[in-house]
Design a protein around this motif. Structure first.
Motif, PDB file in Angstrom:
ATOM      1  N   ALA A  79       0.845  -1.127  -0.053  1.00  0.00           N
ATOM      2  CA  ALA A  79       0.106  -0.118   0.169  1.00  0.00           C
ATOM      3  C   ALA A  79       0.823   1.168  -0.039  1.00  0.00           C
ATOM      4  O   ALA A  79       0.448   2.309  -0.550  1.00  0.00           O
ATOM      5  N   GLY A  80       1.987   1.144   0.871  1.00  0.00           N
ATOM      6  CA  GLY A  80       2.807   2.414   0.784  1.00  0.00           C
ATOM      7  C   GLY A  80       3.243   2.695  -0.525  1.00  0.00           C
ATOM      8  O   GLY A  80       3.519   3.870  -0.928  1.00  0.00           O
ATOM      9  N   VAL A  81       3.757   1.899  -1.458  1.00  0.00           N
ATOM     10  CA  VAL A  81       4.303   2.193  -2.872  1.00  0.00           C
ATOM     11  C   VAL A  81       3.102   2.637  -3.659  1.00  0.00           C
ATOM     12  O   VAL A  81       3.382   3.677  -4.216  1.00  0.00           O
ATOM     13  N   GLY A  82       1.955   2.123  -3.421  1.00  0.00           N
ATOM     14  CA  GLY A  82       0.842   2.673  -4.184  1.00  0.00           C
ATOM     15  C   GLY A  82       0.444   4.335  -3.722  1.00  0.00           C
ATOM     16  O   GLY A  82       0.218   5.238  -4.529  1.00  0.00           O
ATOM     17  N   VAL A  83       0.757   4.466  -2.245  1.00  0.00           N
ATOM     18  CA  VAL A  83       0.472   5.870  -1.807  1.00  0.00           C
ATOM     19  C   VAL A  83       1.527   6.839  -2.274  1.00  0.00           C
ATOM     20  O   VAL A  83       1.369   8.045  -2.656  1.00  0.00           O
ATOM     21  N   ALA A  84       2.675   6.496  -2.027  1.00  0.00           N
ATOM     22  CA  ALA A  84       3.810   7.270  -2.487  1.00  0.00           C
ATOM     23  C   ALA A  84       3.711   7.368  -4.174  1.00  0.00           C
ATOM     24  O   ALA A  84       4.238   8.578  -4.523  1.00  0.00           O
ATOM     25  N   ALA A  85       3.518   6.594  -5.013  1.00  0.00           N
ATOM     26  CA  ALA A  85       3.233   6.885  -6.312  1.00  0.00           C
ATOM     27  C   ALA A  85       2.009   7.978  -6.677  1.00  0.00           C
ATOM     28  O   ALA A  85       2.107   9.015  -7.414  1.00  0.00           O
ATOM     29  N   MET A  86       1.030   7.874  -5.669  1.00  0.00           N
ATOM     30  CA  MET A  86      -0.035   9.107  -5.952  1.00  0.00           C
ATOM     31  C   MET A  86       0.832  10.330  -5.318  1.00  0.00           C
ATOM     32  O   MET A  86       0.395  11.197  -5.971  1.00  0.00           O
ATOM     33  N   LEU A  87       1.301  10.323  -4.224  1.00  0.00           N
ATOM     34  CA  LEU A  87       1.797  11.555  -3.581  1.00  0.00           C
ATOM     35  C   LEU A  87       2.847  12.355  -4.852  1.00  0.00           C
ATOM     36  O   LEU A  87       3.317  13.539  -4.573  1.00  0.00           O
ATOM     37  N   MET A  88       3.836  11.360  -5.400  1.00  0.00           N
ATOM     38  CA  MET A  88       4.856  11.844  -6.115  1.00  0.00           C
ATOM     39  C   MET A  88       4.395  12.146  -7.783  1.00  0.00           C
ATOM     40  O   MET A  88       5.404  12.619  -8.451  1.00  0.00           O
ATOM     41  N   ASN A 130      -2.933   8.485  -9.409  1.00  0.00           N
ATOM     42  CA  ASN A 130      -2.932   7.052  -9.911  1.00  0.00           C
ATOM     43  C   ASN A 130      -2.302   6.135  -8.854  1.00  0.00           C
ATOM     44  O   ASN A 130      -1.379   6.279  -8.502  1.00  0.00           O
ATOM     45  N   PHE A 131      -3.034   5.472  -8.335  1.00  0.00           N
ATOM     46  CA  PHE A 131      -2.489   4.505  -7.114  1.00  0.00           C
ATOM     47  C   PHE A 131      -1.724   3.216  -8.151  1.00  0.00           C
ATOM     48  O   PHE A 131      -2.191   2.827  -9.078  1.00  0.00           O
ATOM     49  N   LEU A 132      -0.442   3.388  -7.402  1.00  0.00           N
ATOM     50  CA  LEU A 132       0.449   2.266  -8.099  1.00  0.00           C
ATOM     51  C   LEU A 132       0.909   2.592  -9.618  1.00  0.00           C
ATOM     52  O   LEU A 132       1.274   1.897 -10.292  1.00  0.00           O
ATOM     53  N   ASP A 133       0.838   3.885  -9.880  1.00  0.00           N
ATOM     54  CA  ASP A 133       1.646   4.297 -11.165  1.00  0.00           C
ATOM     55  C   ASP A 133       3.081   4.543 -10.894  1.00  0.00           C
ATOM     56  O   ASP A 133       3.617   5.643 -10.569  1.00  0.00           O
ATOM     57  N   TYR A 134       3.830   3.582 -11.266  1.00  0.00           N
ATOM     58  CA  TYR A 134       5.083   3.523 -10.751  1.00  0.00           C
ATOM     59  C   TYR A 134       6.253   4.472 -11.485  1.00  0.00           C
ATOM     60  O   TYR A 134       7.266   4.439 -11.270  1.00  0.00           O
ATOM     61  N   ASP A 135       5.693   5.017 -12.672  1.00  0.00           N
ATOM     62  CA  ASP A 135       6.518   5.861 -13.509  1.00  0.00           C
ATOM     63  C   ASP A 135       6.721   7.238 -12.457  1.00  0.00           C
ATOM     64  O   ASP A 135       7.790   7.816 -12.850  1.00  0.00           O
ATOM     65  N   ALA A 136       5.916   7.529 -11.582  1.00  0.00           N
ATOM     66  CA  ALA A 136       6.154   8.671 -10.830  1.00  0.00           C
ATOM     67  C   ALA A 136       7.186   8.408  -9.680  1.00  0.00           C
ATOM     68  O   ALA A 136       7.440   9.466  -8.960  1.00  0.00           O
ATOM     69  N   GLY A 181      11.025   3.856 -12.806  1.00  0.00           N
ATOM     70  CA  GLY A 181      10.098   3.572 -11.985  1.00  0.00           C
ATOM     71  C   GLY A 181       9.389   2.437 -11.883  1.00  0.00           C
ATOM     72  O   GLY A 181       8.754   1.765 -10.687  1.00  0.00           O
ATOM     73  N   GLN A 182       8.980   1.804 -12.988  1.00  0.00           N
ATOM     74  CA  GLN A 182       8.141   0.641 -13.210  1.00  0.00           C
ATOM     75  C   GLN A 182       8.988  -0.569 -12.487  1.00  0.00           C
ATOM     76  O   GLN A 182       8.552  -1.051 -11.754  1.00  0.00           O
ATOM     77  N   HIS A 183      10.372  -0.480 -12.835  1.00  0.00           N
ATOM     78  CA  HIS A 183      10.845  -1.579 -12.077  1.00  0.00           C
ATOM     79  C   HIS A 183      11.163  -1.414 -10.835  1.00  0.00           C
ATOM     80  O   HIS A 183      10.768  -2.560  -9.930  1.00  0.00           O
ATOM     81  N   TYR A 184      11.382  -0.322 -10.281  1.00  0.00           N
ATOM     82  CA  TYR A 184      11.519  -0.007  -8.734  1.00  0.00           C
ATOM     83  C   TYR A 184      10.110  -0.405  -8.023  1.00  0.00           C
ATOM     84  O   TYR A 184       9.947  -0.933  -7.153  1.00  0.00           O
ATOM     85  N   GLY A 185       9.049   0.089  -8.706  1.00  0.00           N
ATOM     86  CA  GLY A 185       7.753  -0.081  -8.262  1.00  0.00           C
ATOM     87  C   GLY A 185       7.460  -1.784  -8.063  1.00  0.00           C
ATOM     88  O   GLY A 185       6.846  -1.961  -7.010  1.00  0.00           O
TER      89      GLY A 185
END
Length: 152
Positions: A80-89, A97-103, A113-117
């Motif tokens: 959940a923290g990865v999803g929230v961090a992606a939303m905040l960044m 977007n929740f779990l938008d790894y590019d952020a 960002g996709q790889h890290y996420g």
């Protein structure tokens, strides 16, 4: 002499191989089939095999139930923290977007960002799945039987 000598020797050789294979599935999950769920089950199987051979008390000394509870909670929080961090960044003016790894990484061209996420999310899934599998096993293996062994 231990009546289960062969089982204990073979399991001592097999358990490290199972654990290494579990980590292989975890970290190869980015590039092929596999990932956190499968790796979590494989790692739980290593502990379950240990418990079946050496006893539930030995397994609970090796992997205590309190560590399992913390592992399950930490896994869910990481996911959940990865999803929230992606939303905040996420960039200003764009939808959150929740779990938008590019952020998660500014290099949008290579999608790092996709790889890290996905790696962080899969580690969270690994922790949660292995912890829940072990907690279910401990619950069933640690119960007191309704019928005593002598009554069979």
């Amino acid at each position: 002499m231990n009546p289960h000598l062969i089982l204990s020797v073979v399991s001592k050789l097999l358990i490290p191989v199972i654990v290494v294979f579990g980590f292989y599935v975890q970290f190869h999950g980015d590039f092929g089939p596999g990932g956190g769920f499968q790796a979590g089950v494989i790692l739980a199987v290593a502990v379950i095999l240990y418990a079946l051979i050496f006893g539930i008390d030995e397994a609970q000394r090796a992997v205590p139930p309190v560590a399992i509870r913390y592992g399950a909670a930490l896994g869910v929080l990481l996911y959940a923290g990865v999803g929230v961090a992606a939303m905040l960044m996420d960039g200003a003016g764009e939808p959150l977007n929740f779990l938008d790894y590019d952020a998660l990484h500014p290099d949008q061209g290579h999608h790092t960002g996709q790889h890290y996420g996905i790696m962080l999310v899969e580690i969270g899934v690994l922790l949660t799945v292995s912890s829940v599998m072990l907690s279910v096993f401990y619950a069933f293996a640690g119960r007191i039987p309704d019928i005593a062994d002598e009554d069979w």
